[in-house]
Design an enzyme around this catalytic site. Structure first.
Site, PDB file in Angstrom:
ATOM      1  N   TRP A 150       0.928  -1.113  -0.053  1.00 21.39           N
ATOM      2  CA  TRP A 150      -0.051  -0.107  -0.042  1.00 21.39           C
ATOM      3  C   TRP A 150       1.051   1.396   0.035  1.00 21.39           C
ATOM      4  CZ3 TRP A 150      -4.567  -0.952  -1.487  1.00 21.39           C
ATOM      5  CH2 TRP A 150      -5.658  -0.067  -1.570  1.00 21.39           C
ATOM      6  N   ASP A 206       0.044  11.235  -0.593  1.00 25.09           N
ATOM      7  CA  ASP A 206      -1.308  12.196  -0.395  1.00 25.09           C
ATOM      8  C   ASP A 206      -2.556  11.321  -0.064  1.00 25.09           C
ATOM      9  OD1 ASP A 206      -1.595  10.663  -2.894  1.00 25.09           O
ATOM     10  OD2 ASP A 206      -2.179  12.640  -3.908  1.00 25.09           O
ATOM     11  N   GLU A 209      -3.336   8.524  -2.179  1.00 24.93           N
ATOM     12  CA  GLU A 209      -2.579   7.298  -2.059  1.00 24.93           C
ATOM     13  C   GLU A 209      -1.860   7.027  -3.284  1.00 24.93           C
ATOM     14  OE1 GLU A 209      -6.252   4.924  -0.624  1.00 24.93           O
ATOM     15  OE2 GLU A 209      -4.947   4.897   1.042  1.00 24.93           O
ATOM     16  N   GLU A 210      -1.475   7.972  -3.865  1.00 24.95           N
ATOM     17  CA  GLU A 210      -0.662   7.672  -5.082  1.00 24.95           C
ATOM     18  C   GLU A 210       0.620   8.500  -5.162  1.00 24.95           C
ATOM     19  OE1 GLU A 210      -4.774   7.259  -8.078  1.00 24.95           O
ATOM     20  OE2 GLU A 210      -3.463   9.353  -7.903  1.00 24.95           O
ATOM     21  N   GLU A 433     -18.632   6.592  -5.231  1.00 30.66           N
ATOM     22  CA  GLU A 433     -17.266   7.422  -5.154  1.00 30.66           C
ATOM     23  C   GLU A 433     -17.352   8.440  -6.335  1.00 30.66           C
ATOM     24  OE1 GLU A 433     -13.192   5.563  -6.399  1.00 30.66           O
ATOM     25  OE2 GLU A 433     -12.883   6.117  -4.351  1.00 30.66           O
TER      26      GLU A 433
END
Ligand SMILES: *[C@@H]1O[C@H](CO)[C@@H](O)[C@H](O)[C@H]1NC(C)=O
Ligand SMILES: *[C@@H]1O[C@H](CO)[C@@H](O)[C@H](O)[C@H]1NC(C)=O
Ligand SMILES: *[C@@H]1O[C@H](CO)[C@@H](O)[C@H](O)[C@H]1NC(C)=O
Ligand SMILES: *[C@@H]1O[C@H](CO)[C@@H](O)[C@H](O)[C@H]1NC(C)=O
Ligand SMILES: *[C@@H]1O[C@H](CO)[C@@H](O)[C@H](O)[C@H]1NC(C)=O
Length: 617
Positions: A150, A206, A209-210, A433
């Site tokens: 992750w 960030d 999550e990238e 989303e």
């Protein structure tokens, strides 16, 4: 059941709204108000449905854990993220303070859950001695660790949790429960602020999550958390370790401005412009009704925030075909960033409502200050909405005054983002989303908790409900020259809130090496008897790397930190392609982790058991 009933009623309202053919602006506004009122009720319930232990959509979630979405595959969001949870709880705490007393049990459950969670060892590290484990972004819905690969750490989580818990602590203090705030909740907040003070100047993934670098949203919330921590620690008569970093964090925040807009991720070169919904979400999460618009905290009414808003929103006018033909100055569907390819790169509900919330916030701030300064930086933002605008100060006046006209224009602009949201919300009010950039059809995770929370906070601001000031006026001004600094944190389990009384968790590195010939597309994991190695749950096994794999030496490897002295059963497992079942080794292996302070160990194993074959798909 209650949720379904409320949905039926809601669909009827929308239907009649669609047939009513409003005749005037007033009718249009009333219809939009009806939508917001209905949808915010559905949204609040939608968020509660995703919180354990009783949330109807998330069986298996433990008390106080907020599940991101009930979606278990495509995408797998059935986890609890520290960020999403804290933002959701901040919304619930504000709702509670605005008068919805039914929500208190959710808040109390959250406090307990987070006190425990802080102490859980995970792939980001342990809680003791240095708080590293608190940078972990996500956990299983029962509060155990998540072992998969992750983007970690994510350093916004502790700041956001502190902000939510400080809001509740302030309410407790006003209601005669200072002692509870001090003895039960402050120890959790203190750990979070220690984390911020120690690690704010290190890179982070960030909020999407990238990207690993420095994130505007993260830094903005870190500053707010520390500023509020200073005030709360004074009020409670306790010491805040880490809060002294607030001016340096604020100093650093200034460096995200490039002269034209906010570059949301710096200290990274990801080939993107940096225009990102990150900057709008940051601004609304540090909104302070009492703030001055030139506050370096970068409020929604700040000229730079407004300039950034225009440049960012205009990129989405070009990016999504559902926005084609919508004129400048009218709201559009808003996504994360123009270069986004996740799920095809689409608008998000929570960012489209955030755009509306941002504008409601700014209007509220100008009205509270009774004036508005338009400068060269913000001029272009206003031009689209009020062409006669000039660089000057506008004082509040009667309803025909330029000030009032500008307020009406910005409010109408905010409403137009809500109208776009309404257009793409399905008739049952469920918020996914994203929605498709070409068709507007909902996609990605269903019933996203954050989408619901974001709708509720937007509707609070639209209705003129503002959380009380967080003290941005008292923030110490940033120094003239920024420095790379850190204060070493003090970490202790929040036992009064229910954290286990962990002492220093001593872990020792264990490297698992296994020789296993695999075909392209096959993956290997370590699985075993403790939480650290997935507790025999293959969805939580440790992914292995094949970076040194050669046909002559087919090495798969992973290093993990396991508790000193403990005996662990483990085995290797193959993940096949084309949805074929996993293949487990037949034997159970055993290792004993050496005593505290020992050097790490390496297991040198060879695969035993059945091997896989590539499927045809
Ligand atoms: C650390 O702080 C300094 C001073 O503000 C800044 O130049 C640098 O980019 C920061 N680095 C990170 C990773 O936050
Ligand atoms: C800012 O905008 C001006 C005018 O369009 C342009 O000349 C300049 O290069 C831009 N600067 C940055 C950093 O994007
Ligand atoms: C609501 O509508 C969406 C989109 O049409 C659908 O995917 C979802 O299953 C519906 N939810 C419920 C609870 O009926
Ligand atoms: C936690 O453990 C420490 C060290 O063993 C002990 O000093 C302390 O009293 C314990 N605290 C609680 C609340 O049990
Ligand atoms: C052996 O491994 C299986 C999983 O493959 C597990 O269910 C079982 O509990 C293990 N037995 C022991 C004694 O660890």
């Amino acid at each position: 059941m209650y949720f379904l009933l409320s949905i039926v009623g809601f669909a009827g309202v929308l239907f009649s709204g669609a047939n009513a053919a409003p005749h005037s602006n007033l009718d249009v506004r009333a219809a939009l108000d009806d939508f917001v009122s209905q949808q915010s009720t559905v949204s609040l319930q939608g968020a509660l449905n995703n919180i354990g232990p009783d949330g109807s959509e998330v069986p298996g979630a433990k008390a106080g854990f907020v599940v991101a979405s009930p979606s278990k595959v495509n995408p797998p969001y059935f986890y609890t993220w520290t960020r999403d949870s804290a933002l959701t709880l901040k919304m619930l705490i504000d709702e509670f303070i605005f008068g919805n007393t039914n929500l208190q049990s959710y808040i109390e459950d959250y406090i307990h859950a987070q006190a425990v969670l802080q102490t859980v060892s995970n792939p980001s590290g342990t809680f003791l001695p240095s708080g590293l484990g608190m940078g972990e972004p996500k956990y299983q819905v029962d509060g155990t660790r998540f072992n998969g690969a992750w983007g970690r750490p994510q350093r916004d989580g502790p700041a956001l949790r502190a902000i939510a818990l400080i809001s509740y602590s302030n309410w407790l203090m006003k209601n005669g429960q200072s002692n509870k705030a001090k003895t039960v909740i402050w120890p959790i907040i203190s750990n979070d602020l220690s984390y911020v003070g120690e690690y704010w100047n290190q890179t982070t993934f960030d909020l999407w999550e990238e990207t690993k670098g420095s994130s505007f949203f993260t830094v903005q919330n870190q500053n707010r958390a520390l500023v509020q921590g200073i005030q709360l620690s004074k009020d409670l008569g306790v010491k805040c370790t880490g809060c002294d970093q607030a001016p340096e964090v604020l100093c650093f925040l200034q460096s995200f401005w490039n002269g034209n807009f906010t570059v949301s991720n710096i200290n990274v070169d990801n080939g993107r412009t940096g225009l990102d919904g990150n900057s709008i979400l940051g601004a609304i999460s540090i909104f302070d009704i009492d703030a001055y618009c030139d506050s370096p905290t970068m409020q929604p009414c700040h000229s730079k925030s407004l300039a950034n808003f225009k440049v960012l929103i205009d990129t989405f006018r070009e990016t999504y075909s559902i926005n084609k033909g919508i004129p400048l100055g009218s709201g559009v569907a808003v996504g994360r960033y123009a270069e986004d390819v996740y799920m095809g790169g689409n608008p998000w509900y929570l960012i489209t409502t955030a755009a509306a919330e941002f504008l409601y916030d700014a209007v509220a701030q100008w009205k509270a200050r009774h004036n508005l300064y338009v400068d060269e930086t913000s001029l272009a933002f206003f031009k689209d909405l009020y062409p006669a605008v000039q660089v000057r100060k506008y004082d509040s006046g009667n309803e025909n005054s330029p000030f009032a006209q500008i307020m009406n224009a910005v409010t109408a602009y905010a409403d137009s983002f809500v109208a776009i949201t309404e257009k793409y919300v399905p008739s049952n009010g469920s918020l996914a989303e994203q929605f498709n950039r070409d068709t507007g059809v909902p996609l990605s995770a269903i019933d996203l908790t954050w989408s619901y929370a974001a709708f509720v906070t937007m509707s609070q601001r639209k209705a003129g409900k503002y959380p009380s000031s967080w003290g941005s006026r008292n923030a110490v001004a940033p120094p003239a020259t920024c420095s790379a600094t850190s204060t070493t944190g003090v970490f202790a389990p929040a036992t009064a809130a229910g954290a286990p009384n962990v002492t220093s968790t001593c872990q020792v590195g264990v490297t698992f090496n296994v020789d296993a010939t695999t075909y392209y597309g096959e993956n290997l994991y370590v699985i075993g008897s403790t939480d650290d190695v997935g507790a025999w749950d293959v969805d939580n096994a440790l992914p292995m790397g094949a970076g040194s794999y050669t046909p002559a030496d087919p090495l798969w490897t992973v290093t993990s930190f396991l508790n000193a002295g403990e005996t662990v059963s483990y085995k290797y497992v193959r993940q096949e392609n084309c949805d074929q079942p996993y293949l487990y080794e037949t034997q159970n292996r055993t290792l004993t982790v050496p005593a505290c302070g020992s050097d790490g160990i390496t297991q040198a194993d060879s695969w035993t058991g059945q091997v896989g074959t590539a499927g045809t798909c």
